[in-house]
Scaffold this motif. Structure first.
Motif, PDB file in Angstrom:
ATOM      1  N   THR A 232      36.547  34.321  51.846  1.00 47.15           N
ATOM      2  CA  THR A 232      37.521  35.337  51.455  1.00 47.15           C
ATOM      3  C   THR A 232      37.451  35.626  49.962  1.00 47.15           C
ATOM      4  N   GLY A 233      36.698  34.796  49.238  1.00 39.86           N
ATOM      5  CA  GLY A 233      36.617  34.963  47.790  1.00 39.86           C
ATOM      6  C   GLY A 233      37.940  34.693  47.109  1.00 39.86           C
ATOM      7  N   LYS A 435      33.970  36.879  43.754  1.00 42.98           N
ATOM      8  CA  LYS A 435      33.540  35.713  42.992  1.00 42.98           C
ATOM      9  C   LYS A 435      34.725  34.951  42.406  1.00 42.98           C
ATOM     10  N   MET A 436      34.417  33.724  42.034  1.00 36.93           N
ATOM     11  CA  MET A 436      35.322  32.919  41.227  1.00 36.93           C
ATOM     12  C   MET A 436      34.784  33.098  39.808  1.00 36.93           C
ATOM     13  N   ILE A 437      35.587  33.740  38.975  1.00 34.63           N
ATOM     14  CA  ILE A 437      35.075  34.240  37.701  1.00 34.63           C
ATOM     15  C   ILE A 437      35.418  33.290  36.552  1.00 34.63           C
ATOM     16  N   LEU A 438      34.408  32.935  35.779  1.00 34.35           N
ATOM     17  CA  LEU A 438      34.628  32.127  34.582  1.00 34.35           C
ATOM     18  C   LEU A 438      34.434  33.040  33.375  1.00 34.35           C
ATOM     19  N   ALA A 439      35.521  33.220  32.626  1.00 31.81           N
ATOM     20  CA  ALA A 439      35.504  34.225  31.563  1.00 31.81           C
ATOM     21  C   ALA A 439      36.080  33.686  30.258  1.00 31.81           C
ATOM     22  N   GLU A 458      45.375  46.557  47.539  1.00 26.75           N
ATOM     23  CA  GLU A 458      45.754  45.949  48.826  1.00 26.75           C
ATOM     24  C   GLU A 458      45.197  44.539  49.001  1.00 26.75           C
ATOM     25  N   MET A 459      44.130  44.216  48.282  1.00 25.15           N
ATOM     26  CA  MET A 459      43.571  42.860  48.337  1.00 25.15           C
ATOM     27  C   MET A 459      44.368  41.877  47.466  1.00 25.15           C
ATOM     28  N   SER A 496      43.712  34.949  44.788  1.00 30.95           N
ATOM     29  CA  SER A 496      44.028  33.615  45.281  1.00 30.95           C
ATOM     30  C   SER A 496      45.045  33.649  46.408  1.00 30.95           C
ATOM     31  N   TYR A 497      45.163  32.503  47.064  1.00 28.71           N
ATOM     32  CA  TYR A 497      46.155  32.347  48.133  1.00 28.71           C
ATOM     33  C   TYR A 497      47.523  32.111  47.515  1.00 28.71           C
TER      34      TYR A 497
END
Ligand code: 86X
Length: 497
Positions: A232-233, A435-439, A458-459, A496-497
């Motif tokens: 689900t990213g 993605k799981m973003i590292l910034a 909506e996401m 995230s959830y």
């Protein structure tokens, strides 16, 4: 021949037995998850939306985690206790912002209560008046309490294990004379949470600090372990360990006389993990055949299934199976026999695959003759013939290997989802690719609010997951991806959830 039953394609088996899943993990994750938790017999739906029956199969995993965690915190001199389920309204007013989630008792029988009573959504306001009463001098400190209980939060978008209206958890609450002691405990507990996820559930997590926006409002700072669901990213907070500073001490007047005879305020922590752990495990390891249980949290690690042939030595096969189970149990392996003669071996195979049992052992005529068994791994389907004399040793190695393999595969998938970005365009692109973003980030609250607003849809919006304790190097002059101002740290972002 009954023995060929297992070779049938899974679709055919599904039609014949009704055992299989109708949704695939990669195609319809939400439906797949709902189906797995029920078909694996982890939960049953209940006639109140958002409430689920936790069946023995999920409770047995919960108990394994509970046994580990409870013994570890006892080594830290934490004492278990139990505070009431009900909270007075006045006491709850301290916790603002959560009011839609609070469930209330307003009547007893037909009589309307003069003062409605809330059901605890968390126990700060239940416990801390008594901390104030019980803590007098520095000799009463540290005071470290924990309770195993359920809490109720009326969720608008419930999901089994992940967001249920009632859930099981432990909540730890401690008070110290000094901030240094509190700081140390926060990390000690966080390490236990990492251990639950990585060593028991075989789920890789990131330890870090929550942003000002995402921390518990009552805390000085919040640390967490964060997991990620590649399908689900979405990131998911696995557990939290807070340093509350002296915020609650002020509110609840939790004071003590220090060793110099002066009046001082305590430093407090609180920490919790819940049955959400089980949901994360299901999401990370489950596949199109159902649940996949890491051996360390499987109440049945090895299921032994006799493979009888018409007219063959059925008694001999059954005796060999029983003897195998006894041998394994005596060696400390959690083994069970499925001796039911009203189900075919092929049905049993699918059944125990659905339930996620790490290893299946089959014993048939050929195995009996060769003094061996056939083992089948749930994680990768590999079939291994093992000589009876090596059985315990080989199975222990196999279970360790499955545990490690589940973690390695999950970590590889998680790592493939991590994307390092430097600019807003890269951020949006990575977000769309789940993605799981590292910034690099300036760590300003307004900037996180702005990122949330700019990604709303909506996401759901993107937010910070945590700033990892393990920080990559941040070269001099690196700028924030969102504000263009100087970056002060690397932070994980995502939906995230
Ligand atoms: C935050 C904070 C904290 C003790 C932990 O995370 C560890 C264990 N508690 C919990 N939180 C709330 O305070 C809260 C309060 C109300 Cl009234 C509510 F309805 C929901 C809540 N959810 C979380």
């Amino acid at each position: 021949m009954a023995g060929s039953e297992a070779e049938k394609p899974s679709t055919q088996q599904q039609e014949e037995t009704g055992l299989g899943l109708t949704h695939r993990k990669a195609e319809n994750f939400g439906e797949w998850y709902s189906e797995v938790v029920v078909n694996a017999e982890l939960i049953e739906y209940y006639d109140i939306s958002g409430c689920y029956i936790l069946r023995p199969w999920s409770i047995s995993t919960w108990e394994i985690l509970q046994t580990f965690f409870d013994s570890q915190i006892k080594k830290m001199k934490v004492k278990n206790c139990y505070f009431p389920l009900f909270v007075n309204r006045g006491v709850l007013d301290h916790v603002e912002g959560f009011s839609p989630e609070v469930a209330w008792v307003t009547k007893s029988g037909k009589t309307v209560l003069e003062n409605p009573i809330a059901i605890r959504p968390t126990s700060e306001t239940v416990m801390y008046p008594y901390f104030s009463k019980w803590i007098r001098g520095h000799r009463d400190l540290p005071m470290k309490l924990n309770q195993w209980c359920s809490v109720v939060r009326w969720e608008s978008n419930p999901m089994p294990f992940i967001r249920s209206c009632e859930f099981l958890w432990q909540e730890g609450h401690s008070a110290f004379a000094t901030k240094e002691e509190a700081d140390a405990e926060v990390l000690e507990i966080l390490e236990l949470y990492r251990c639950i996820y990585e060593e028991y559930l075989a789920v890789p997590v990131i330890k870090g600090k929550k942003s000002e926006l995402e921390k518990f409002a009552g805390a000085l700072y919040t640390t967490s372990v964060e997991a990620f669901i590649p399908n689900t990213g979405r990131g998911i907070q696995g557990a939290t360990s807070h340093c509350l500073g002296q915020n609650f001490a002020k509110m609840f007047e939790i004071n003590f006389e220090n060793d110099k005879g002066e009046k001082a305020m305590v430093w407090q922590n609180s920490w919790a993990y819940s049955t959400r752990t089980i949901g994360v495990m299901v999401m990370v390891h489950g596949d199109d055949k159902g649940l996949v249980l890491p051996p360390k949290v499987a109440s049945v690690q090895v299921i032994v299934i006799p493979v009888p042939y018409k007219g063959a030595d059925t008694q001999g096969i059954n005796d060999a199976c029983s003897a195998t189970v006894v041998t394994l149990c005596e060696a400390g392996i959690r083994a069970e026999l499925d001796s039911r003669d009203d189900y075919l071996p092929g049905w049993k195979h699918s059944h125990w695959e659905m339930k996620g049992v790490p290893l299946r052992i089959e014993i048939g005529l050929k195995d009996l003759a060769n003094k061996q068994v056939r083992a089948v791994r749930r994680d990768n389907g590999e079939k291994i013939d093992i000589a009876n004399e090596d059985l315990v040793e080989e199975l222990k190695k196999l279970l360790d290997d499955i545990q490690q393999n589940l973690f390695d595969v999950a970590k590889q998938k998680r790592d493939e989802c991590v994307q390092v970005i430097h600019s807003w365009d890269e951020f949006v692109q990575a977000l769309n690719q789940r993605k799981m973003i590292l910034a690099p980030w300036c760590d300003e609250e307004e900037v996180e609010e702005d990122v949330k607003a700019r990604t709303e849809g909506e996401m759901g919006a993107a937010k910070t997951l945590c700033s990892p304790f393990d920080q990559p190097e941040l070269p001099e002059g690196t700028i924030c991806f969102a504000s263009g101002r100087p970056a002060t740290k690397w932070t994980y972002w995502g939906r995230s959830y």
